[in-house]
Design a protein around this motif. Structure first.
Motif, mmCIF file in Angstrom:
data_model
loop_
_atom_site.group_PDB
_atom_site.id
_atom_site.type_symbol
_atom_site.label_atom_id
_atom_site.label_comp_id
_atom_site.label_asym_id
_atom_site.label_seq_id
_atom_site.Cartn_x
_atom_site.Cartn_y
_atom_site.Cartn_z
ATOM 1 N N LYS A 93 0.834 -1.206 0.000
ATOM 2 C CA LYS A 93 0.000 0.000 0.000
ATOM 3 C C LYS A 93 0.865 1.251 0.000
ATOM 4 N N VAL A 94 1.923 1.239 0.804
ATOM 5 C CA VAL A 94 2.810 2.397 0.855
ATOM 6 C C VAL A 94 3.538 2.558 -0.474
ATOM 7 N N LEU A 95 3.996 1.456 -1.061
ATOM 8 C CA LEU A 95 4.674 1.525 -2.361
ATOM 9 C C LEU A 95 3.749 2.095 -3.434
ATOM 10 N N THR A 96 2.492 1.670 -3.427
ATOM 11 C CA THR A 96 1.530 2.178 -4.410
ATOM 12 C C THR A 96 1.290 3.663 -4.210
ATOM 13 N N ALA A 97 1.114 4.079 -2.947
ATOM 14 C CA ALA A 97 0.895 5.493 -2.650
ATOM 15 C C ALA A 97 2.125 6.324 -3.021
ATOM 16 N N LEU A 98 3.310 5.767 -2.821
ATOM 17 C CA LEU A 98 4.538 6.483 -3.174
ATOM 18 C C LEU A 98 4.624 6.680 -4.687
ATOM 19 N N ARG A 99 4.282 5.652 -5.444
ATOM 20 C CA ARG A 99 4.316 5.789 -6.908
ATOM 21 C C ARG A 99 3.344 6.876 -7.372
ATOM 22 N N ARG A 100 2.171 6.923 -6.760
ATOM 23 C CA ARG A 100 1.195 7.957 -7.125
ATOM 24 C C ARG A 100 1.716 9.349 -6.789
ATOM 25 N N ALA A 101 2.386 9.458 -5.635
ATOM 26 C CA ALA A 101 2.934 10.754 -5.251
ATOM 27 C C ALA A 101 4.029 11.190 -6.222
ATOM 28 N N LEU A 102 4.830 10.227 -6.698
ATOM 29 C CA LEU A 102 5.920 10.549 -7.605
ATOM 30 C C LEU A 102 5.421 10.988 -8.974
ATOM 31 N N ALA A 103 4.187 10.639 -9.305
ATOM 32 C CA ALA A 103 3.610 11.047 -10.584
ATOM 33 C C ALA A 103 3.106 12.489 -10.556
ATOM 34 N N ARG A 104 3.061 13.064 -9.381
ATOM 35 C CA ARG A 104 2.577 14.442 -9.248
ATOM 36 C C ARG A 104 3.679 15.438 -9.602
ATOM 37 N N ARG A 105 3.267 16.612 -10.036
ATOM 38 C CA ARG A 105 4.230 17.645 -10.397
ATOM 39 C C ARG A 105 4.948 18.180 -9.155
ATOM 40 N N ASP A 106 4.298 18.090 -7.995
ATOM 41 C CA ASP A 106 4.909 18.583 -6.762
ATOM 42 C C ASP A 106 5.491 17.439 -5.926
ATOM 43 N N ALA A 107 5.990 16.409 -6.596
ATOM 44 C CA ALA A 107 6.466 15.207 -5.894
ATOM 45 C C ALA A 107 7.547 15.526 -4.867
ATOM 46 N N LEU A 108 8.491 16.383 -5.216
ATOM 47 C CA LEU A 108 9.571 16.701 -4.281
ATOM 48 C C LEU A 108 9.024 17.395 -3.037
ATOM 49 N N THR A 109 8.025 18.228 -3.229
ATOM 50 C CA THR A 109 7.409 18.911 -2.087
ATOM 51 C C THR A 109 6.670 17.915 -1.204
ATOM 52 N N VAL A 110 5.932 16.998 -1.816
ATOM 53 C CA VAL A 110 5.211 15.986 -1.046
ATOM 54 C C VAL A 110 6.183 15.158 -0.204
ATOM 55 N N LEU A 111 7.327 14.823 -0.781
ATOM 56 C CA LEU A 111 8.312 14.001 -0.071
ATOM 57 C C LEU A 111 9.205 14.824 0.849
ATOM 58 N N GLY A 112 9.064 16.150 0.799
ATOM 59 C CA GLY A 112 9.814 17.006 1.709
ATOM 60 C C GLY A 112 11.298 17.055 1.437
ATOM 61 N N VAL A 113 11.703 16.993 0.170
ATOM 62 C CA VAL A 113 13.127 17.034 -0.181
ATOM 63 C C VAL A 113 13.360 18.125 -1.222
ATOM 64 N N GLY A 114 14.608 18.551 -1.335
ATOM 65 C CA GLY A 114 14.971 19.569 -2.292
ATOM 66 C C GLY A 114 15.341 18.989 -3.637
ATOM 67 N N ALA A 115 15.560 19.885 -4.599
ATOM 68 C CA ALA A 115 15.876 19.456 -5.966
ATOM 69 C C ALA A 115 17.192 18.685 -6.029
ATOM 70 N N GLY A 116 18.088 18.927 -5.089
ATOM 71 C CA GLY A 116 19.367 18.238 -5.085
ATOM 72 C C GLY A 116 19.252 16.744 -4.851
ATOM 73 N N LEU A 117 18.100 16.297 -4.355
ATOM 74 C CA LEU A 117 17.882 14.873 -4.093
ATOM 75 C C LEU A 117 16.979 14.233 -5.142
#
Length: 258
Positions: free
Chosen positions: A36-60
């Motif tokens: 479930k977490v893996l599926t939710a993570l994939r969905r979050a990564l498909a978003r344009r604001d994925a880095l913001t959702v994951l709380g990381v900067g562009a360097g990562l």
């Protein structure tokens, strides 16, 4: 003893090997929620604001991009993949014989993605923190709580829990009232004054874990026995070690370094 660790932010990707097999882990009962977490993570990564959702900067961004390939990325032993300050000091990957077996049965890394990870569990490198809120699941710490209770509570029964986790991972599971639960705190002494430290705390917790796994003899089964084992380091890597009552039904092992 049950030693609880946080994952390291730094991870070393495996150069080769088969992908992760959730059912082959030391806590296969967590597989459903892991998916479930893996599926939710994939969905979050498909978003344009994925880095913001994951709380990381562009360097990562490159590390985050690896999250899109977790089902095909080579997996390695968690003892090799986790490579931050605490893990460098504990050096779980180099353990052999009885020490390696003790680590296998005693050490658990509490992970935002995998829930509970043993040193020999095979995982790919990933980027996800317990403080993240994923669409469809919400905040990860409370989402993991009932599942970790099922996986970890039986292992904590009639034993001592040596808790080296940070606050974010502590929120994912707390041992029940009545458990001999000891949180490990590290202080620095300078000119007679003691203060809380961060980077050095990770290193010192790692040294304690290494000592507990390699010292020989019977493993601690209570807070008092844990204190005695930790006190063996005084005069070598520690200036002092104290064991006192603490908040939230736990006691505190304070390790003092220079």
């Amino acid at each position: 003893m049950l030693i609880l660790l946080p994952p390291s932010e730094g991870k070393t990707p495996s150069a080769a090997g088969d992908p992760v097999d959730l059912a082959a882990s030391s806590s296969p009962g967590l597989s459903r929620h892991r998916r479930k977490v893996l599926t939710a993570l994939r969905r979050a990564l498909a978003r344009r604001d994925a880095l913001t959702v994951l709380g990381v900067g562009a360097g990562l961004a490159d590390e985050v991009a690896r999250n899109t390939r977790l089902d095909v990325e080579p997996a390695g032993r968690a003892a090799d993949v986790y490579s931050g300050v605490l893990y460098a000091a504990a050096d779980l990957a180099s353990l052999t014989g009885e020490a390696a077996e003790l680590a296998r049965t005693s050490v658990v890394t509490v992970s935002a993605l995998w829930g509970a990870v043993g040193p020999d569990d095979r995982i790919p490198a990933y980027r996800l923190s317990m403080g993240t809120e994923l669409p469809g699941i919400g905040r990860l710490a409370p989402s993991w709580r009932p599942h970790l209770e099922t996986a970890l509570a039986p292992r904590a029964l009639d034993d001592v829990v040596v808790d080296c986790r940070s606050a974010a991972y502590l929120a994912a599971w707390r041992p029940a009232r009545g458990t001999d639960w000891v949180t490990v705190r590290v202080l620095r002494e300078l000119d007679g004054r003691r203060t809380v430290v961060s980077h050095n705390a990770k290193h010192t917790r790692g040294l304690l874990v290494r000592h507990l796994l390699t010292r020989g003899g019977e493993s601690p089964r209570s807070g008092e026995e844990l204190y005695k084992a930790a006190h063996e380091l005084v005069g070598t890597t520690l200036l002092d070690a104290t064991h006192t009552a603490g908040p939230s039904c736990s006691s505190v092992l304070e390790l003092v370094v220079r």
